[in-house]
Design a protein around this motif. Structure first.
Motif, short mmCIF file in Angstrom:
data_model
loop_
_atom_site.label_atom_id
_atom_site.label_comp_id
_atom_site.label_asym_id
_atom_site.label_seq_id
_atom_site.Cartn_x
_atom_site.Cartn_y
_atom_site.Cartn_z
N LEU A 133 0.83 -1.20 0.00
CA LEU A 133 0.00 0.00 0.00
C LEU A 133 0.87 1.26 0.00
CD1 LEU A 133 -2.67 -1.12 2.62
CD2 LEU A 133 -2.97 -0.98 0.14
N TYR A 163 1.11 3.91 1.65
CA TYR A 163 0.92 4.73 2.85
C TYR A 163 2.01 4.44 3.88
CZ TYR A 163 -3.70 4.89 0.69
OH TYR A 163 -4.73 5.02 -0.20
N PRO A 164 2.32 5.43 4.71
CA PRO A 164 3.32 5.21 5.77
C PRO A 164 2.76 4.34 6.89
CG PRO A 164 2.38 7.41 5.94
CD PRO A 164 1.85 6.83 4.67
N THR A 165 3.65 3.83 7.71
CA THR A 165 3.27 3.01 8.86
C THR A 165 2.54 3.85 9.92
OG1 THR A 165 5.18 1.58 8.47
CG2 THR A 165 4.22 1.53 10.68
N ASP A 166 1.58 3.22 10.61
CA ASP A 166 0.87 3.85 11.73
C ASP A 166 0.10 5.10 11.31
OD1 ASP A 166 2.11 1.89 13.21
OD2 ASP A 166 3.60 3.21 14.11
N LEU A 167 -0.64 5.03 10.21
CA LEU A 167 -1.34 6.21 9.70
C LEU A 167 -2.82 6.25 10.09
CD1 LEU A 167 -1.40 8.77 7.92
CD2 LEU A 167 -1.86 7.28 5.97
N GLU A 184 -0.07 -6.12 5.90
CA GLU A 184 0.08 -4.77 5.36
C GLU A 184 -0.96 -3.82 5.96
OE1 GLU A 184 1.88 -1.93 2.52
OE2 GLU A 184 2.43 -3.47 3.96
N ARG A 240 0.20 -2.94 9.33
CA ARG A 240 1.30 -1.96 9.27
C ARG A 240 0.77 -0.54 9.20
NH1 ARG A 240 3.79 1.18 5.71
NH2 ARG A 240 2.54 0.44 3.95
N VAL A 241 -0.23 -0.28 8.36
CA VAL A 241 -0.68 1.09 8.15
C VAL A 241 -1.63 1.57 9.25
CG1 VAL A 241 -0.34 0.95 5.66
CG2 VAL A 241 -2.60 0.41 6.61
N LYS A 285 -2.67 2.63 13.02
CA LYS A 285 -2.01 3.17 14.21
C LYS A 285 -2.09 2.13 15.34
CE LYS A 285 -2.99 8.09 13.43
NZ LYS A 285 -3.66 9.30 13.98
#
Length: 266
Positions: A126, A128-132, A156, A159-160, A162
């Protein structure tokens, strides 16, 4: 009626059913795609309402929908965050659905920048950054995911999210059984245990399925899970390695079972 005509009609019906099934999984720009996506959106609207109510997002939350279709749930989420700092993100494998949603939210995207529609051919990667995200959700999606990819896709999604963020999936068994009777889905595709197992293997916490009732749609089901608030760096390395080894064993067993089933069917 001659056997040749009967066979021709049967083959024609089989081809039509196959086309509708393909369009249900991945709509393309066509009359069939337009009709199937519109029908799907109509039948899923109440589920979308329920899933947004259950998530109860705040105005500052970041939300992510996978497989947004015509964008009904994205609009409901936008109404929740438009007066805050939150945003609504969405991906759909269908270029046709991406096009329709982009046109639908043209003003919201231009004037508020609170809706973002992205392409993601492979949900295991994906953009997107981690923890979004505070919430990741979907309706009528996991039925079309291959078993061998489901754990990686859920990792995955984990990962994204929070820490403490939630994943939510709404289903309607009654409607899915009807689609199965019409030849548009296989019952094994929407077996909830298939998805619950993949969430647990991906290290989600509090994985469960709950049954709800609504006066208009009757009983519906919600699969939910949560990302642990404990950072991975704080977890015991040996324990992580043990869990990874267990996951690999489970995944190999699942693949072997699927292959045995396919061989038996042949």
């Amino acid at each position: 009626m001659s056997s040749r005509i009967t066979k021709l009609l049967a083959n024609t019906f089989k081809l039509a059913t196959s086309d509708i099934a393909n369009q249900y999984a991945l709509p393309v720009k066509s009359m069939t795609g337009w009709a199937v996506s519109r029908y799907g959106a109509k039948k899923s609207r109440k589920l979308n309402e329920k899933i947004v109510e259950l998530m109860d997002p705040g105005k500052d939350d970041f939300l992510f929908e996978i497989g947004f279709g015509r964008g009904d749930a994205m609009k409901m989420c936008f109404d929740r965050v438009k007066d805050g700092r939150g945003m609504v993100f969405g991906v759909d494998r269908s270029g046709y659905m991406n096009e329709r949603a982009t046109k639908r939210f043209l003003l919201e995207i231009a004037e508020t920048d609170k809706i973002r529609i992205d392409s993601a051919v492979d949900l295991r990667n994906l953009p997107y950054p981690t923890d979004l995200f505070n919430h990741v959700f979907h309706v009528d999606l996991f039925y079309f995911l291959q078993q061998k990819s489901m754990v990686d896709i859920n990792r995955e999604l984990l990962r994204v999210l929070k820490p403490g963020g939630h994943l939510t999936c709404a289903m309607d068994f009654k409607r899915l059984k009807t689609l199965t009777e019409h030849g548009l889905l296989e019952e094994t595709q929407w077996d909830p245990m298939r998805y619950l197992w993949a969430l647990e293997a991906a290290e989600f916490s509090d994985v469960k399925i709950n049954y709800h009732n609504d006066p208009q749609i009757g009983e519906y089901q919600v699969i939910s899970a949560r990302k642990s608030e404990m950072p991975i760096s704080d977890q015991d390395p040996e324990e992580l390695f043990r869990k990874l080894a267990d996951d690999m064993k489970k995944e190999r067993l699942a693949v072997a079972m699927m292959n045995d089933r396919k061989e038996a069917e042949v």
